[in-house]
Scaffold this active site. Structure first.
Site, short mmCIF file in Angstrom:
data_model
loop_
_atom_site.label_atom_id
_atom_site.label_comp_id
_atom_site.label_asym_id
_atom_site.label_seq_id
_atom_site.Cartn_x
_atom_site.Cartn_y
_atom_site.Cartn_z
N SER A 13 0.81 -1.23 0.00
CA SER A 13 0.00 0.00 0.00
C SER A 13 0.83 1.27 0.00
O SER A 13 0.35 2.33 -0.38
CB SER A 13 -0.91 0.01 1.24
OG SER A 13 -0.15 -0.25 2.40
N VAL A 64 0.45 -9.32 9.20
CA VAL A 64 1.43 -10.40 8.97
C VAL A 64 1.99 -10.98 10.26
O VAL A 64 2.60 -12.05 10.26
CB VAL A 64 2.60 -9.95 8.06
CG1 VAL A 64 2.15 -9.68 6.64
CG2 VAL A 64 3.36 -8.76 8.65
N SER A 143 17.59 -5.17 5.62
CA SER A 143 17.97 -3.75 5.77
C SER A 143 19.46 -3.68 6.05
O SER A 143 20.04 -4.63 6.61
CB SER A 143 17.21 -3.16 6.95
OG SER A 143 17.79 -1.93 7.34
N TYR A 156 14.97 -4.00 15.59
CA TYR A 156 14.88 -4.00 14.11
C TYR A 156 16.08 -4.73 13.50
O TYR A 156 15.93 -5.54 12.59
CB TYR A 156 14.80 -2.55 13.64
CG TYR A 156 14.56 -2.36 12.16
CD1 TYR A 156 13.31 -2.62 11.60
CD2 TYR A 156 15.57 -1.89 11.32
CE1 TYR A 156 13.09 -2.42 10.24
CE2 TYR A 156 15.35 -1.67 9.97
CZ TYR A 156 14.11 -1.94 9.43
OH TYR A 156 13.88 -1.74 8.09
#
Ligand code: NDP
Length: 244
Positions: A13, A64, A143, A156
């Site tokens: 999106s 998810v 990343s 993260y």
């Protein structure tokens, strides 16, 4: 020429996922577009893609990080459309904080969304993809933070490093099935995820001295989905202006 293949993209999106969707639509792929909440934006994009490129799209909506609803939605999708040619596991979140100050929900949401989704999304899809006995593609999004670690991103970095390990292991399992599994590791890309505050600090670490565009990540994914990339598997491809 239209490839007659379907790519399923999570987190389509906004940001990088949206750019991937437009790139693949322009190349003639049919798409399964997924998001968590912004279904109106996704519906509009699907209509525009259909008008511009004749793209056949189906829309999926689930969190998810929620294993049960992800499995139910993907099984429904499979029963209607069959296995996709490609899956791009793109949806992801950040919840930055210094490690001593990190809260349990900040750790949990990032690990469950970014790394949990590797299992939640791919586990229901892999056997059906294998069963087609046709070539396939899986691309995950890590990343630079998962490769070198980043201050304020212990959660993260852990999730994105985990994705690399999982991707490489799955690539080993699927290589002889003609399904390639690769990881794209972006650096600093201009999306909602990157605030001005992040830019001010992180741009100094980018030798190219600019932020990347989502379309630059999408171009790499387009290549990995192509026939030309059929002998590339178990790799991490960095798109980061020389950061690492
Ligand atoms: P954005 O924040 O712009 O978009 C995130 C997308 O993921 C949205 O489509 C969002 O859906 C979806 N999403 C987030 N959480 C969930 C969830 N729990 N369930 C389902 N969908 C979810 O992010 P980017 O485009 O910047 O990032 C895309 C990927 O690239 C991520 O994995 C990110 O970690 C990675 N990345 C980004 C970098 C950057 O600099 N931007 C750098 C390195 C990696 P909705 O719109 O419905 O909320």
């Amino acid at each position: 020429m239209k490839p007659n293949k379907t790519a399923l993209i999570t987190g389509a999106s906004r940001g990088i996922g949206k750019a991937i969707a437009w790139r693949l639509a322009s190349e003639g792929y049919d798409l399964a577009l997924h998001c968590r909440s912004r279904t109106d934006e996704l519906k509009l994009a699907a209509e525009l893609m259909e008008n511009e490129f004749g793209t056949k799209t189906s829309l999926l909506q689930f969190d998810v990080a929620d294993r049960v609803s992800t499995k139910i939605s993907l099984e429904e999708y499979l029963s209607q459309f069959g296995p996709p040619y490609a899956v791009i596991c793109n949806a992801g979140v950040t919840a930055d904080n210094s490690f001593p100050a990190m809260l349990d929900p900040e750790w949990d949401v990032v690990l469950n969304t970014n790394l949990g989704s590797f299992y939640n999304v791919l586990h229901p899809l892999v056997m059906p993809m294998v069963s087609t006995r046709k070539p396939g593609r899986i691309v995950t999004i890590s990343s630079v933070s998962g490769l070198i670690g980043n201050r304020g991103q212990v959660n993260y970095s852990a999730s994105k490093a985990g994705i690399i390990g999982a991707t490489k292991a799955l690539a080993m399992e699927l290589a002889k099935r003609n399904i390639t599994v690769n990881c794209v590791a972006p650096g600093l890309i201009d999306t909602d995820m990157v605030t001005q505050e992040i830019l001010d600090v992180a741009l100094k670490a980018v030798p190219a001295q600019r932020v990347g565009r989502p379309e630059e990540v999408a171009a790499t994914i387009s290549f990995l989905l192509s026939e030309d990339a059929s002998y590339i598997t178990r790799q991490v491809i960095c798109v980061n202006g020389g950061m690492f």
